[in-house]
Design a protein around this motif. Sequence first.
Motif, PDB file in Angstrom:
ATOM      1  N   THR A  80       0.192   4.382  -0.628  1.00 55.18           N
ATOM      2  CA  THR A  80      -0.388   5.563   0.005  1.00 55.18           C
ATOM      3  C   THR A  80      -0.228   5.512   1.516  1.00 55.18           C
ATOM      4  N   THR A  81      -0.550   4.356   2.097  1.00 55.87           N
ATOM      5  CA  THR A  81      -0.411   4.208   3.541  1.00 55.87           C
ATOM      6  C   THR A  81       1.058   4.309   3.954  1.00 55.87           C
ATOM      7  N   ASP A  82       1.948   3.673   3.197  1.00 52.43           N
ATOM      8  CA  ASP A  82       3.372   3.754   3.510  1.00 52.43           C
ATOM      9  C   ASP A  82       3.867   5.199   3.472  1.00 52.43           C
ATOM     10  N   ALA A  83       3.322   5.988   2.548  1.00 58.49           N
ATOM     11  CA  ALA A  83       3.795   7.358   2.375  1.00 58.49           C
ATOM     12  C   ALA A  83       3.236   8.316   3.423  1.00 58.49           C
ATOM     13  N   THR A  84       2.060   8.024   3.953  1.00 59.03           N
ATOM     14  CA  THR A  84       1.383   9.038   4.775  1.00 59.03           C
ATOM     15  C   THR A  84       1.184   8.677   6.239  1.00 59.03           C
ATOM     16  N   ILE A  85       1.205   7.404   6.593  1.00 60.96           N
ATOM     17  CA  ILE A  85       0.878   6.997   7.965  1.00 60.96           C
ATOM     18  C   ILE A  85       2.146   6.566   8.690  1.00 60.96           C
ATOM     19  N   LEU A  86       2.450   7.231   9.779  1.00 58.42           N
ATOM     20  CA  LEU A  86       3.639   6.906  10.545  1.00 58.42           C
ATOM     21  C   LEU A  86       3.482   5.560  11.243  1.00 58.42           C
ATOM     22  N   ARG A 131      -2.061   1.527   9.890  1.00 57.52           N
ATOM     23  CA  ARG A 131      -1.568   1.046   8.601  1.00 57.52           C
ATOM     24  C   ARG A 131      -2.252  -0.269   8.229  1.00 57.52           C
ATOM     25  N   THR A 151       1.060   4.430  14.495  1.00 55.74           N
ATOM     26  CA  THR A 151      -0.204   5.173  14.596  1.00 55.74           C
ATOM     27  C   THR A 151      -1.351   4.202  14.846  1.00 55.74           C
ATOM     28  N   ASP A 170       0.850  -1.199   0.000  1.00 55.96           N
ATOM     29  CA  ASP A 170       0.000   0.000   0.000  1.00 55.96           C
ATOM     30  C   ASP A 170       0.881   1.243   0.000  1.00 55.96           C
TER      31      ASP A 170
END
Length: 283
Positions: free
Chosen positions: A31-37, A97, A40, A29
């Motif tokens: 998008t998730t890898d890029a935006t979610i620390l 994530r 979280t 994923d």
Amino acid sequence: MILPPPLPAPILDPIVRLALAEDLGRAGDLTTDATILPGTRITAEIRARKPGILAGMDAAAHSLKLIDESVTLDQALQDGGRLEPGTLIGTMSGDARSILMAERTMLNFIGRLSGIATLTAAFSAKVQHTDATIVCTRKTTPGHRALEKRAVRCGGGTSHRYGLDDAILIKDNHIAACGSVSEALKRAHDYAGHLRMIEVEIDTLDQLEEALPHKPHAVLLDNMDNATLRKAVAMIDGACKAEASGGVTLDTVAGIAETGVDYISVGALTHSASNLDVGLDLP
């Protein structure tokens, strides 16, 4: 109505793994890898956006489990339950994530299978004043037959054959290749063991007259109008089960049921059901 249990893991697992692999592809994923620390945590709710009947929670739960067993899923409603817009289906808590990676696959299963259950419930409601039972067919999404036939049961219907290997159904092409209804039924009885059901597809009352002396367990009365169905039921007179099929719709199913048939097979339950809109949101 006795609701079906969740499908066993050996059946669910390959279907769900394929769905997840299809979505995650070669890189996961992005998008998730890029935006979610990492680390979280969130709480997310699955809610219905349209009215219907719930199905597919076994596949949805297995999807989440394969992504991350530590994420909790508290179901507010079980399969077979009635949905209204806004009905809470389940609450997930855990790694953000993981939840976001599993979200679409979970919702795809719930939406597709709830749509089947909802359409089945609509057909079943139309015939509840009769003794007829709504059944689905083999016209299922390749690879998803077990899921879709379970969804039919969640909606109050039941199943025709699961596959080519659990009953003998002599159709028009088998009859044509054998030469006659009688010959096809003779061969079927010679081949079948004592636990094998034999059903024969019948297009005319003349064929039915030919079939009945050979004692099929059921006859499939295909594409007959209601007047002909009544005559066929009278000819059968309880000697075997009578099943009607062929282009059955919500507008015609009640009249078909009132002819006295035992079963009505509806391919549309699985090949034409609309997806039921469900969504995942953070409260």
